[in-house]
Motif scaffolding. Sequence first.
Motif, short mmCIF file in Angstrom:
data_model
loop_
_atom_site.label_atom_id
_atom_site.label_comp_id
_atom_site.label_asym_id
_atom_site.label_seq_id
_atom_site.Cartn_x
_atom_site.Cartn_y
_atom_site.Cartn_z
N ASN A 127 -8.30 -0.45 -8.73
CA ASN A 127 -7.18 -1.23 -8.24
C ASN A 127 -6.18 -1.56 -9.36
O ASN A 127 -5.37 -2.47 -9.20
CB ASN A 127 -7.68 -2.50 -7.55
CG ASN A 127 -8.34 -3.47 -8.51
OD1 ASN A 127 -8.82 -3.08 -9.57
ND2 ASN A 127 -8.38 -4.74 -8.14
N SER A 129 -2.92 -1.85 -11.26
CA SER A 129 -1.60 -1.92 -10.63
C SER A 129 -0.76 -0.67 -10.90
O SER A 129 -0.01 -0.23 -10.02
CB SER A 129 -0.86 -3.18 -11.06
OG SER A 129 -0.70 -3.19 -12.46
N ASP A 130 -0.84 -0.07 -12.09
CA ASP A 130 -0.04 1.12 -12.34
C ASP A 130 -0.59 2.34 -11.58
O ASP A 130 0.17 3.21 -11.18
CB ASP A 130 0.14 1.40 -13.82
CG ASP A 130 -1.15 1.51 -14.60
OD1 ASP A 130 -2.23 1.16 -14.08
OD2 ASP A 130 -1.08 1.94 -15.78
N ARG A 132 -2.02 2.04 -8.57
CA ARG A 132 -1.55 1.76 -7.21
C ARG A 132 -0.09 2.20 -7.06
O ARG A 132 0.28 2.84 -6.08
CB ARG A 132 -1.70 0.28 -6.87
CG ARG A 132 -1.32 -0.04 -5.43
CD ARG A 132 -1.41 -1.51 -5.08
NE ARG A 132 -2.67 -2.11 -5.44
CZ ARG A 132 -2.81 -3.10 -6.34
NH1 ARG A 132 -1.75 -3.59 -6.96
NH2 ARG A 132 -3.99 -3.60 -6.62
N TYR A 176 -9.88 -0.69 -4.82
CA TYR A 176 -8.94 0.43 -4.70
C TYR A 176 -9.00 1.02 -3.30
O TYR A 176 -7.97 1.27 -2.67
CB TYR A 176 -9.27 1.51 -5.74
CG TYR A 176 -8.80 2.90 -5.39
CD1 TYR A 176 -7.44 3.20 -5.29
CD2 TYR A 176 -9.71 3.92 -5.18
CE1 TYR A 176 -7.01 4.48 -4.97
CE2 TYR A 176 -9.29 5.21 -4.87
CZ TYR A 176 -7.94 5.48 -4.76
OH TYR A 176 -7.52 6.74 -4.45
N ASP A 179 -7.24 -1.21 -0.94
CA ASP A 179 -5.79 -1.09 -1.09
C ASP A 179 -5.26 0.17 -0.40
O ASP A 179 -4.26 0.13 0.31
CB ASP A 179 -5.40 -1.02 -2.58
CG ASP A 179 -5.55 -2.33 -3.30
OD1 ASP A 179 -5.72 -3.38 -2.65
OD2 ASP A 179 -5.49 -2.31 -4.55
#
Length: 193
Positions: A127, A129-130, A132, A176, A179
């Motif tokens: 997960n 952020s970059d 995602r 992840y 998400d």
Amino acid sequence: QRRRTRVPRGILAGILNDQLVEGSPNGIAPSNLMRLPVPSLWPDILQKVKAAGLNAVSVYTHMGLINPAPDVVDFNDFRALQPLYDAAKAAGIWIVLRPGPYINAETTAGGIAHWATSQVAGQLRTNASDWRAAWQAYIQGIIDETVPNQITQGGPVIAIQIDNEYSQNPITNAEYFVDLEAVYKDPSSGIVV
């Protein structure tokens, strides 16, 4: 007497039971296709799949081909999905779409775009952020191409498998997956398969 197979619970369970399996004594009998060939070959390939007695194909898409650079998502020429969807519909073949982003160990980086493997500082398939941010445009492109081609719209796509060869341990891996799944399940995405 015809055997009726029940599909497990899910959004399309009723549709699958009523439309797919109802007319097929064997349920879903798929073939697995590892790559998208030249789009003009899809009709011939899928007619051969049908002639072999199969009624579905499982098809991987490749993030590295479709999303060759950050924010570049290209469904033209050999990357096009619509010729596949059209040929499958014409041949009477169902599609289980497998877009990843990770598709399998037999491709370089599992199909993840090279730019993502070299530009994402966080760990891939977590997960971070970059990471995602890296898969968002690709997955949105898959959604946009697939929504009008779902079984609920008269198309051949009966299911989408997100990611592949995946472990949800440790927890960052599970997050992840949540998400990624959330993008498809968001009601505004239009994906119901």
